[in-house]
Design an enzyme around this catalytic site. Structure first.
Site, PDB file in Angstrom:
ATOM      1  N   ASP A  64     -27.329  44.519 -19.499  1.00 49.91           N
ATOM      2  CA  ASP A  64     -26.631  44.875 -18.264  1.00 49.91           C
ATOM      3  C   ASP A  64     -25.169  44.437 -18.319  1.00 49.91           C
ATOM      4  OD1 ASP A  64     -26.778  45.829 -15.420  1.00 49.91           O
ATOM      5  OD2 ASP A  64     -25.999  43.793 -15.113  1.00 49.91           O
ATOM      6  N   TYR A 105     -16.754  42.819 -15.962  1.00 51.77           N
ATOM      7  CA  TYR A 105     -17.110  41.567 -16.649  1.00 51.77           C
ATOM      8  C   TYR A 105     -16.160  41.290 -17.820  1.00 51.77           C
ATOM      9  CZ  TYR A 105     -21.602  42.280 -14.198  1.00 51.77           C
ATOM     10  OH  TYR A 105     -22.577  42.504 -13.258  1.00 51.77           O
ATOM     11  N   HIS A 112     -20.397  50.167  -9.236  1.00 50.55           N
ATOM     12  CA  HIS A 112     -20.676  48.726  -9.146  1.00 50.55           C
ATOM     13  C   HIS A 112     -20.857  48.252  -7.698  1.00 50.55           C
ATOM     14  CE1 HIS A 112     -20.049  44.763 -11.513  1.00 50.55           C
ATOM     15  NE2 HIS A 112     -20.731  44.497 -10.430  1.00 50.55           N
ATOM     16  N   LEU A 144     -33.287  34.228  -9.596  1.00 45.52           N
ATOM     17  CA  LEU A 144     -33.707  32.821  -9.613  1.00 45.52           C
ATOM     18  C   LEU A 144     -32.938  31.965  -8.615  1.00 45.52           C
ATOM     19  CD1 LEU A 144     -34.156  32.362 -13.490  1.00 45.52           C
ATOM     20  CD2 LEU A 144     -35.844  33.046 -11.764  1.00 45.52           C
ATOM     21  N   ARG A 148     -29.202  27.644  -7.110  1.00 47.05           N
ATOM     22  CA  ARG A 148     -28.100  27.377  -6.180  1.00 47.05           C
ATOM     23  C   ARG A 148     -28.425  26.148  -5.334  1.00 47.05           C
ATOM     24  NH1 ARG A 148     -23.687  31.212  -6.747  1.00 47.05           N
ATOM     25  NH2 ARG A 148     -24.579  32.614  -8.275  1.00 47.05           N
ATOM     26  N   THR A 175     -31.768  38.873 -15.765  1.00 48.82           N
ATOM     27  CA  THR A 175     -31.519  37.442 -15.822  1.00 48.82           C
ATOM     28  C   THR A 175     -30.626  37.150 -17.004  1.00 48.82           C
ATOM     29  OG1 THR A 175     -32.583  35.252 -15.692  1.00 48.82           O
ATOM     30  CG2 THR A 175     -33.568  36.839 -17.228  1.00 48.82           C
ATOM     31  N   LYS A 191     -29.679  29.206 -22.841  1.00 50.30           N
ATOM     32  CA  LYS A 191     -30.653  28.518 -23.701  1.00 50.30           C
ATOM     33  C   LYS A 191     -31.564  29.516 -24.396  1.00 50.30           C
ATOM     34  CE  LYS A 191     -30.568  24.500 -20.691  1.00 50.30           C
ATOM     35  NZ  LYS A 191     -29.655  25.001 -19.637  1.00 50.30           N
ATOM     36  N   ARG A 198     -35.258  29.328 -23.629  1.00 48.49           N
ATOM     37  CA  ARG A 198     -35.683  29.935 -22.357  1.00 48.49           C
ATOM     38  C   ARG A 198     -35.846  31.458 -22.516  1.00 48.49           C
ATOM     39  NH1 ARG A 198     -32.464  27.053 -17.676  1.00 48.49           N
ATOM     40  NH2 ARG A 198     -34.225  25.707 -17.254  1.00 48.49           N
TER      41      ARG A 198
HETATM   42  N1  LIG Z   1     -24.280  44.245  -9.672  1.00 53.99           N
HETATM   43  C1  LIG Z   1     -23.820  43.085  -9.280  1.00 53.99           C
HETATM   44  O1  LIG Z   1     -22.997  42.983  -8.350  1.00 53.99           O
HETATM   45  C2  LIG Z   1     -24.301  41.844  -9.968  1.00 53.99           C
HETATM   46  C3  LIG Z   1     -25.018  41.931 -11.142  1.00 53.99           C
HETATM   47  N2  LIG Z   1     -25.462  40.806 -11.782  1.00 53.99           N
HETATM   48  C4  LIG Z   1     -26.175  40.981 -13.065  1.00 53.99           C
HETATM   49  O2  LIG Z   1     -27.393  40.249 -13.057  1.00 53.99           O
HETATM   50  C5  LIG Z   1     -27.421  39.356 -14.165  1.00 53.99           C
HETATM   51  C6  LIG Z   1     -28.301  38.161 -13.860  1.00 53.99           C
HETATM   52  O3  LIG Z   1     -27.800  37.449 -12.723  1.00 53.99           O
HETATM   53  P1  LIG Z   1     -27.969  35.878 -12.608  1.00 53.99           P
HETATM   54  O4  LIG Z   1     -27.508  35.463 -11.266  1.00 53.99           O
HETATM   55  O5  LIG Z   1     -27.357  35.221 -13.780  1.00 53.99           O
HETATM   56  O6  LIG Z   1     -29.556  35.726 -12.742  1.00 53.99           O
HETATM   57  P2  LIG Z   1     -30.579  34.534 -12.508  1.00 53.99           P
HETATM   58  O7  LIG Z   1     -30.844  34.332 -11.059  1.00 53.99           O
HETATM   59  O8  LIG Z   1     -31.734  34.853 -13.372  1.00 53.99           O
HETATM   60  O9  LIG Z   1     -29.851  33.233 -13.002  1.00 53.99           O
HETATM   61  C7  LIG Z   1     -29.705  32.944 -14.349  1.00 53.99           C
HETATM   62  C8  LIG Z   1     -29.384  31.469 -14.437  1.00 53.99           C
HETATM   63  O10 LIG Z   1     -30.542  30.737 -14.078  1.00 53.99           O
HETATM   64  C9  LIG Z   1     -30.498  29.512 -14.748  1.00 53.99           C
HETATM   65  N3  LIG Z   1     -31.840  28.949 -14.758  1.00 53.99           N
HETATM   66  C10 LIG Z   1     -32.966  29.460 -15.288  1.00 53.99           C
HETATM   67  N4  LIG Z   1     -34.018  28.649 -15.073  1.00 53.99           N
HETATM   68  C11 LIG Z   1     -33.540  27.584 -14.397  1.00 53.99           C
HETATM   69  C12 LIG Z   1     -34.133  26.394 -13.880  1.00 53.99           C
HETATM   70  N5  LIG Z   1     -35.441  26.143 -14.008  1.00 53.99           N
HETATM   71  N6  LIG Z   1     -33.352  25.508 -13.220  1.00 53.99           N
HETATM   72  C13 LIG Z   1     -32.038  25.756 -13.071  1.00 53.99           C
HETATM   73  N7  LIG Z   1     -31.399  26.858 -13.541  1.00 53.99           N
HETATM   74  C14 LIG Z   1     -32.160  27.768 -14.191  1.00 53.99           C
HETATM   75  C15 LIG Z   1     -29.974  29.873 -16.118  1.00 53.99           C
HETATM   76  O11 LIG Z   1     -29.301  28.757 -16.628  1.00 53.99           O
HETATM   77  P3  LIG Z   1     -29.458  28.263 -18.154  1.00 53.99           P
HETATM   78  O12 LIG Z   1     -28.299  28.832 -18.868  1.00 53.99           O
HETATM   79  O13 LIG Z   1     -29.416  26.784 -18.009  1.00 53.99           O
HETATM   80  O14 LIG Z   1     -30.769  28.755 -18.662  1.00 53.99           O
HETATM   81  C16 LIG Z   1     -29.011  31.021 -15.825  1.00 53.99           C
HETATM   82  O15 LIG Z   1     -27.677  30.595 -15.789  1.00 53.99           O
HETATM   83  C17 LIG Z   1     -25.944  39.060 -14.420  1.00 53.99           C
HETATM   84  O16 LIG Z   1     -25.662  38.534 -15.692  1.00 53.99           O
HETATM   85  C18 LIG Z   1     -25.343  40.440 -14.212  1.00 53.99           C
HETATM   86  O17 LIG Z   1     -25.508  41.215 -15.375  1.00 53.99           O
HETATM   87  C19 LIG Z   1     -25.257  39.571 -11.250  1.00 53.99           C
HETATM   88  C20 LIG Z   1     -24.555  39.422 -10.081  1.00 53.99           C
HETATM   89  C21 LIG Z   1     -23.990  40.538  -9.371  1.00 53.99           C
HETATM   90  O1  LIG Z   2     -21.567  41.869 -10.868  1.00 53.32           O
HETATM   91  C1  LIG Z   2     -21.548  40.707 -10.501  1.00 53.32           C
HETATM   92  C2  LIG Z   2     -20.600  40.124  -9.568  1.00 53.32           C
HETATM   93  C3  LIG Z   2     -19.197  40.300  -9.945  1.00 53.32           C
HETATM   94  C4  LIG Z   2     -18.309  40.992  -9.212  1.00 53.32           C
HETATM   95  N1  LIG Z   2     -17.106  40.939  -9.804  1.00 53.32           N
HETATM   96  C5  LIG Z   2     -17.205  40.229 -10.930  1.00 53.32           C
HETATM   97  C6  LIG Z   2     -16.247  39.896 -11.877  1.00 53.32           C
HETATM   98  C7  LIG Z   2     -16.634  39.158 -12.944  1.00 53.32           C
HETATM   99  C8  LIG Z   2     -17.940  38.734 -13.049  1.00 53.32           C
HETATM  100  C9  LIG Z   2     -18.912  39.037 -12.101  1.00 53.32           C
HETATM  101  C10 LIG Z   2     -18.520  39.804 -11.039  1.00 53.32           C
END
Ligand SMILES: NC(=O)C1=CN([C@@H]2O[C@H](COP(=O)(O)OP(=O)(O)OC[C@H]3O[C@@H](n4cnc5c(N)ncnc54)[C@H](OP(=O)(O)O)[C@@H]3O)[C@@H](O)[C@H]2O)C=CC1
Ligand SMILES: O=CCc1c[nH]c2ccccc12
Length: 313
Positions: A73, A78, A134, A218, A223, A262, A266, A269
């Site tokens: 994704d 990004y 987006h 997650l 958070r 996700t 690690k 993981r």
């Molecule tokens: N369209 C949009 O506007 C958006 C899209 N996205 C997409 O979704 C993807 C995933 O979003 P994201 O928020 O990262 O997803 P998650 O909610 O899955 O969070 C991932 C994070 O969880 C942490 N984690 C996993 N297990 C645990 C635990 N037991 N305790 C504490 N922390 C833990 C990981 O850290 P660790 O590294 O320590 O394992 C990792 O950094 C993004 O990369 C992006 O591609 C995200 C936001 C906005």
């Molecule tokens: O898509 C996830 C949230 C987001 C919105 N704007 C940006 C810029 C850089 C990283 C993530 C994001």
């Protein structure tokens, strides 16, 4: 395309070993299939105002792909499409086994076709599997949003995006584009976790056969300020199934028929997710228990400036 790999690395052709359990792909409303778990490049690995090539992003993404994350994704905003493209090349998995997503940058007005061409070029690909708007906030008027959707329809018609969809759309935004759409969005990628279940939006998606891809799944355990009853339930279920809390959180989405995104820094993981997730399933009662507990708290991690604090849409 094959379903996502399970308890071992994919073989040289990228196919998961046949005898291993796997999570079946989800069929979209346009007939294409998508792996139900995706590796996100938007949180841990996005680049802030830095145009220099980042080999560390390539390295971790190559590891993710080799582990079996074939759904990738990405997004223009990004800033790491070049790194994603390099990782795809380096991983050596045949292109047709991968599911590559990118998104139209929501932060600037630009010609959609040109933006898409630039993304393809940075990725080093001649097509993506899914191209998303987006966020709806890039358009100032309903007409403008409808025009952008028509641009995506033209891209799909050209064959350079196999599927098209949206992200962060509420029902009102979907209704706007559906008024003039020739193609119904295949997917809406939204923040989705127990503390943000979007009331009626899932029903709307079901009625229109729009698949949901969940980001930030997650949140209850990642958070600090998202305090609530869910981690305790996830811990209990994790003990029952012999998995981690994160795996319960991811399974909670999959067991509702939702795609889940996700990421992790690690490797261990990431490997465990793919080996453990296909081996258990939450019961409908457990899915419901988490949902009910989650509804007592409201928390949004992304795009907060677009919402009032108590707006649960
Ligand atoms: N369209 C949009 O506007 C958006 C899209 N996205 C997409 O979704 C993807 C995933 O979003 P994201 O928020 O990262 O997803 P998650 O909610 O899955 O969070 C991932 C994070 O969880 C942490 N984690 C996993 N297990 C645990 C635990 N037991 N305790 C504490 N922390 C833990 C990981 O850290 P660790 O590294 O320590 O394992 C990792 O950094 C993004 O990369 C992006 O591609 C995200 C936001 C906005
Ligand atoms: O898509 C996830 C949230 C987001 C919105 N704007 C940006 C810029 C850089 C990283 C993530 C994001």
């Amino acid at each position: 395309m094959n379903s996502i790999g399970a308890t071992a690395q994919p073989d040289a052709s990228g196919a998961p070993p046949k005898q291993m359990p796997y999570i079946p792909n989800l069929k979209l409303n346009d007939g294409n299939e998508i792996p139900m778990i995706g590796y996100g490049l938007g949180t841990a690995n996005f680049k802030r105002n830095d145009s220099s090539f980042d080999q560390a992003i390539v390295d971790i993404t190559v590891k993710a792909i080799k582990t079996g994350y074939f759904h990738l994704d990405g997004a223009e905003v990004y800033g790491n499409e070049e790194e994603l493209g390099a990782a795809i090349k380096q991983a050596g998995i045949p292109r047709e086994k991968l599911y590559v997503v990118t998104k139209l940058n929501p932060t600037k007005k630009q010609n959609t076709q040109e933006a898409f061409e630039r993304s393809l070029k940075k990725l080093g690909l001649d097509y993506v599997d899914l191209y998303l708007i987006h966020a709806p906030y890039m358009a100032d008027t309903p007409d403008e949003l409808q025009t952008i959707w028509a641009d995506l329809e033209a891209i799909k018609a050209s064959g350079r995006a196999r599927s098209i969809g949206v992200s962060n759309f509420l029902q009102e935004h979907l209704e706007t584009i559906l008024k003039t759409a020739k193609v119904t969005p295949a997917i809406n990628q939204i923040e989705f976790h127990p503390y943000l279940q979007h009331s009626d939006l899932l029903d709307f998606h079901r009625r229109h056969r729009i698949a949901v891809s969940c980001y930030a799944p997650l949140t209850p355990i990642t958070r600090q300020d998202a305090q609530g009853p869910v981690p305790e339930i996830w811990r209990r279920l994790a003990t029952k199934y012999g998995v981690s809390e994160s795996e319960i959180g991811l399974r909670w989405c999959i067991d509702q028929g939702l795609i889940v995104l996700t990421t992790s820094s690690k490797e261990d993981r990431l490997v465990k997710y793919l080996s453990k997730l296909p081996l258990f399933k939450l019961t409908p009662k457990e899915v419901e228990e988490v949902a009910e507990a989650g509804k007592t708290v409201h928390y949004r991690a992304f795009w907060r400036d677009k919402f009032d604090a108590d707006d649960r849409r």
